[in-house]
Design a protein around this motif. Structure first.
Motif, PDB file in Angstrom:
ATOM      1  N   SER A  74       0.819  -1.216   0.000  1.00  0.00           N
ATOM      2  CA  SER A  74       0.000   0.000   0.000  1.00  0.00           C
ATOM      3  C   SER A  74       0.853   1.266   0.000  1.00  0.00           C
ATOM      4  N   ALA A 123      -4.044  -0.382  -7.497  1.00  0.00           N
ATOM      5  CA  ALA A 123      -4.683  -1.530  -6.860  1.00  0.00           C
ATOM      6  C   ALA A 123      -3.584  -2.403  -6.273  1.00  0.00           C
ATOM      7  N   SER A 140      -3.764  -5.798  -6.085  1.00  0.00           N
ATOM      8  CA  SER A 140      -3.704  -7.100  -6.743  1.00  0.00           C
ATOM      9  C   SER A 140      -4.538  -7.081  -8.011  1.00  0.00           C
ATOM     10  N   TYR A 200      -6.936  -8.995  -8.573  1.00  0.00           N
ATOM     11  CA  TYR A 200      -8.319  -9.216  -8.175  1.00  0.00           C
ATOM     12  C   TYR A 200      -9.064  -7.899  -7.925  1.00  0.00           C
ATOM     13  N   GLU A 201      -8.330  -6.853  -7.552  1.00  0.00           N
ATOM     14  CA  GLU A 201      -8.949  -5.567  -7.240  1.00  0.00           C
ATOM     15  C   GLU A 201      -8.982  -4.617  -8.428  1.00  0.00           C
ATOM     16  N   THR A 238      -9.659 -14.016 -13.060  1.00  0.00           N
ATOM     17  CA  THR A 238     -10.495 -12.821 -12.951  1.00  0.00           C
ATOM     18  C   THR A 238     -11.090 -12.380 -14.284  1.00  0.00           C
TER      19      THR A 238
END
Length: 282
Positions: free
Chosen positions: A48, A63, A65, A67-68, A94
């Motif tokens: 982060s 983001a 990952s 996934y995000e 994804t």
């Protein structure tokens, strides 16, 4: 993907090379990269703190990952080789890669991973372009070779070549030549840096201060590159122009040749090609 539109870009991995690509494209005011803005990018970084730094520095979305992250027209995979397989798996899980009439263009800068392996991992019909850049990309003086996979169109390959032309020299090659490119220009910054080390060491042995010898060697390397870039002389012609008959430079080159410098360079590049092929089979 409609290459004439402003594409969305998902940049997976923003280390030294990834950030050089991001900053170089955002700074470009002409060519294919000119249409890219901070709003074009989503950058994936797994920490982060690093993601926050990138968001503040470049105004991009981030983001933590795959996934995000949202889907994008272009996906640049710029992670370390050991993380590459996991990233491809996440992309497939994804649904980040589209085939069909509006395909996602996947661009890989990973050494040793052929487009066929990426295509197999992501699914039938995926459009993949492979790029072999080198470290001077960080200062806008990179050398990048671009090769298309089985389903990439000529337009897509040329588009990627133009993108990397914003970061230095770029060219299109057959993928079968990528290992040789890796051995030559990919490793080239290390070879030239080693030569600087050796020249500085020889100068120090001859009595020069270490810092001075290093500065002289570095400045000479940089200046020679600039002369080659600015003039119409070939490397051979420039070498011959520096060598006076019976002079010191000619004596040095003759001594280097007698100690096998040509054979050593050829052996080094050949060894790098062999290793690149070994990595592609791992």
């Amino acid at each position: 993907m409609t290459l004439s539109s402003t594409p969305s870009v998902l940049l997976i991995g923003c280390g030294k090379m990834g950030e050089a690509i991001l900053s170089g494209w955002l700074a470009c005011d002409e060519g294919a990269a000119h249409a890219l803005t901070p709003q074009s990018f989503t950058v994936i970084e797994h920490t982060s703190d690093r993601a926050s730094v990138l968001a503040r520095s470049y105004g991009v979305s981030t983001a933590l990952s795959v996934y995000e992250a949202p889907q994008a027209d272009i996906v640049i995979v710029a992670v370390k080789p050991q993380a590459f397989g996991d990233v491809l798996l996440q992309m497939r899980e994804t649904g980040h890669v589209r085939a069909g009439e509006a395909p996602t263009l996947v661009v890989s800068i990973a050494a040793g991973i052929p487009t066929s392996e990426i295509e197999q991992a992501l699914g039938e019909g995926v459009h993949v372009v492979r790029v072999m850049p080198n470290l001077p990309l960080q200062v806008g003086s990179g050398a990048s070779a671009v090769a298309g996979g089985a389903h990439a169109t000529q337009e897509e390959v040329e588009f990627v070549r133009e993108l990397f032309a914003a970061l230095g020299f770029s060219c299109v090659v057959d993928e079968g030549d990528i290992d040789a490119v890796c051995a030559l220009s990919g490793g080239g910054p290390a070879y030239f840096s080693y030569l600087v080390e050796l020249l500085a060491g020889a100068g120090e042995e001859a009595g020069l201060d270490h810092a001075l010898a290093l500065e002289l060697a570095q400045s000479t390397l940089i200046g020679t590159g600039q002369v080659l870039a600015a003039s119409k002389q070939s490397a051979r012609e420039l070498r011959q122009a520096v060598c006076s008959p019976g002079g010191t430079t000619l004596a040095a080159l003759e001594a280097m040749d007698s100690h096998g410098i040509k054979e050593a360079v050829h052996a080094g590049v050949a060894s790098a090609i062999v290793r690149a092929k070994e990595l592609s089979r791992c």
